[in-house]
Design a protein around this motif. Sequence first.
Motif, PDB file in Angstrom:
ATOM      1  N   GLY A  24       1.150   4.075  -2.933  1.00 50.08           N
ATOM      2  CA  GLY A  24       0.708   5.420  -2.589  1.00 50.08           C
ATOM      3  C   GLY A  24      -0.720   5.479  -2.095  1.00 50.08           C
ATOM      4  O   GLY A  24      -1.357   6.532  -2.186  1.00 50.08           O
ATOM      5  N   CYS A  25      -1.236   4.375  -1.560  1.00 52.24           N
ATOM      6  CA  CYS A  25      -2.646   4.347  -1.160  1.00 52.24           C
ATOM      7  C   CYS A  25      -2.834   3.906   0.290  1.00 52.24           C
ATOM      8  O   CYS A  25      -3.893   3.405   0.667  1.00 52.24           O
ATOM      9  CB  CYS A  25      -3.441   3.440  -2.094  1.00 52.24           C
ATOM     10  SG  CYS A  25      -2.973   1.719  -2.000  1.00 52.24           S
ATOM     11  N   ALA A  26      -1.803   4.079   1.132  1.00 58.43           N
ATOM     12  CA  ALA A  26      -1.938   3.679   2.539  1.00 58.43           C
ATOM     13  C   ALA A  26      -2.754   4.720   3.301  1.00 58.43           C
ATOM     14  O   ALA A  26      -2.680   5.906   2.990  1.00 58.43           O
ATOM     15  CB  ALA A  26      -0.560   3.537   3.166  1.00 58.43           C
ATOM     16  N   GLN A  72      -0.255   7.486   4.669  1.00 56.62           N
ATOM     17  CA  GLN A  72       0.724   7.422   3.574  1.00 56.62           C
ATOM     18  C   GLN A  72       2.005   8.186   3.922  1.00 56.62           C
ATOM     19  O   GLN A  72       1.953   9.343   4.355  1.00 56.62           O
ATOM     20  CB  GLN A  72       0.114   7.996   2.298  1.00 56.62           C
ATOM     21  CG  GLN A  72       1.037   7.952   1.093  1.00 56.62           C
ATOM     22  CD  GLN A  72       1.395   6.518   0.684  1.00 56.62           C
ATOM     23  OE1 GLN A  72       0.532   5.642   0.652  1.00 56.62           O
ATOM     24  NE2 GLN A  72       2.665   6.266   0.400  1.00 56.62           N
ATOM     25  N   ARG A 120       0.836  -1.215   0.000  1.00 61.50           N
ATOM     26  CA  ARG A 120       0.000   0.000   0.000  1.00 61.50           C
ATOM     27  C   ARG A 120       0.868   1.261   0.000  1.00 61.50           C
ATOM     28  O   ARG A 120       0.591   2.215  -0.725  1.00 61.50           O
ATOM     29  CB  ARG A 120      -0.931   0.006   1.219  1.00 61.50           C
ATOM     30  CG  ARG A 120      -2.116  -0.943   1.105  1.00 61.50           C
ATOM     31  CD  ARG A 120      -3.145  -0.698   2.224  1.00 61.50           C
ATOM     32  NE  ARG A 120      -2.635  -1.039   3.539  1.00 61.50           N
ATOM     33  CZ  ARG A 120      -2.861  -2.207   4.158  1.00 61.50           C
ATOM     34  NH1 ARG A 120      -3.579  -3.142   3.586  1.00 61.50           N
ATOM     35  NH2 ARG A 120      -2.343  -2.424   5.351  1.00 61.50           N
ATOM     36  N   GLN A 121       1.900   1.248   0.823  1.00 60.94           N
ATOM     37  CA  GLN A 121       2.766   2.434   0.889  1.00 60.94           C
ATOM     38  C   GLN A 121       3.439   2.698  -0.457  1.00 60.94           C
ATOM     39  O   GLN A 121       3.558   3.843  -0.893  1.00 60.94           O
ATOM     40  CB  GLN A 121       3.828   2.270   1.984  1.00 60.94           C
ATOM     41  CG  GLN A 121       3.269   2.329   3.405  1.00 60.94           C
ATOM     42  CD  GLN A 121       2.873   3.739   3.845  1.00 60.94           C
ATOM     43  OE1 GLN A 121       3.141   4.711   3.161  1.00 60.94           O
ATOM     44  NE2 GLN A 121       2.199   3.833   4.992  1.00 60.94           N
TER      45      GLN A 121
END
Lengths: 381, 144
Positions: free
Chosen positions: A347-349, A352, A343-344
């Motif tokens: 770019g969608c954590a 982030q 996810r990190q």
Amino acid sequence: MKRGAVAIVGAAETTELGTIPNQSQLQLHADAALNALADCGLSPSDIDGIATAGESPVGIAHYLGITPTWVDGTGVGGCSFMLHVRHATAAIEAGLCSTVLITHGESGRSQVGRGGFMRGGGTLMGQFEMPYGPMGPPTLFTLPALRYLKDTGTSLEQLASVAVIQREWAARNPRASYRDPLTVEDVLGARMIAYPFTKLMCCLVTDGGGALVLTSADRAGDFPTRPVYILGGGESVETPMVSQMEDLTRSRAFRVSGERAFASSGICHDDVDHLMIYDAFAHLPIYGLEDLGFCKRGEAGGFIAERNTAPDTGRLPLNTNGGGLSYMHSGMYGMYALQESVRQLRGCAPAQVPDCKVSVCHGVGGMFAASGTIVMSNEPS
Amino acid sequence: MAQRPRRALPRPTPETQHFWDGTRVGELRLQRCDACAHVYFPPRPFCPSCASRSVSAFPASGRGTLHSYVIHHRPMPGFEPPYSIAIVKLEEGPQMMSNVVGCPQTPEALELDMPLVVEFKEMSEDITLPLFRPAMLRGSEVAV
């Protein structure tokens, strides 16, 4: 392993996390697998490699309708999925298969359709550890910690700060089990489980799962997702009995796995934008930071307490999903650490890390028994 | 009525039988390699250092130090919490898990590196467990 030759193109957790009494452990694997396949637009018939732990890869392949040409059932505890990623990368490079599905599902809380976790009285652990009354990881994984604290001068307050800072990360994650702020006093004053570990220094027990799809990097452009390239990895094992660790204040498996991961990926510590260290208990990020070489001996407790891994200001964002202490922990947490790294890098954590290019994901299996480390990036090299 | 669950007891194997035979007669038996003199535990019929199959069991001194521990506060069949689960560093080198008994089960009484001495607790006709107690109690040394 060639840097960046293989990529994670599909990744997902189970639809729900937490308490899931209406699904068996097998179905949790399948729910995660179907979500990961949907994530990258594939179906089970596109998969020719299968890897899992906790359940037999035979059972998972049959349940999902997969006919694999490559199978990996490596089961060394919660870091098994890091080993699967490493093995799958090598298998894809060697042409043993083209598209690998790695699944995890665990009914850790609800215990639906789950096999036993018994240690027979005739095993070495059954003869030389179980008679002294340990009750699973809270009394075994924690055993080395007092030795570490004394030898390094690390304080109980610093140990407690691990849980406090991770709760700060969890507060930013809507899927985290626990999100309310904590203080060091809260952690030290919580119900004692196994001195010096209070309940808030021990991981959650939840239900859930996760799955990954890997393929060769030259196919990565065919998928709708942003590829996460495997730059390198490492793995090792030490002992099934925590009482037989060579040194209670260091993990040999961590060091061997970590050194190989850094060497194979060609990165240095300053290149790391984001770090996951499997935190079944509060001392594990401390051991991990030192054994992976991010901190000098005895300095990791202070490093965390001084907010170097905290949201916003920390220079080394660590366990940004809230970790096993606050996000979720079904028993074999490694899959969730990998999911957060993906996810990190996509770019969608929920929390982030800005401009995150390189993530190191470090897992433990058993009680310092095994280890696996994966270095990933959203740039192929 | 089913019996209440009791403390888990070891089931000796051919490779460990000498150890459990030893505890029944009041000996804590370790093994030493005849080739390289490495002393090791848990039992196995070869040296984990040099792989020689020529090894001998011998009675250890029974002395050690408290290397690390936890104090378990949760219910456990066969135990009265809180109780210590310890890693003892034996004088001869190897580490083993055990319980420290014969003193309060508190962080104050359980001081890391304190000297310990083995004592044997008969659990059944076949199994006697090696437990450890402080070697010094209230200033008076316990005879070893």
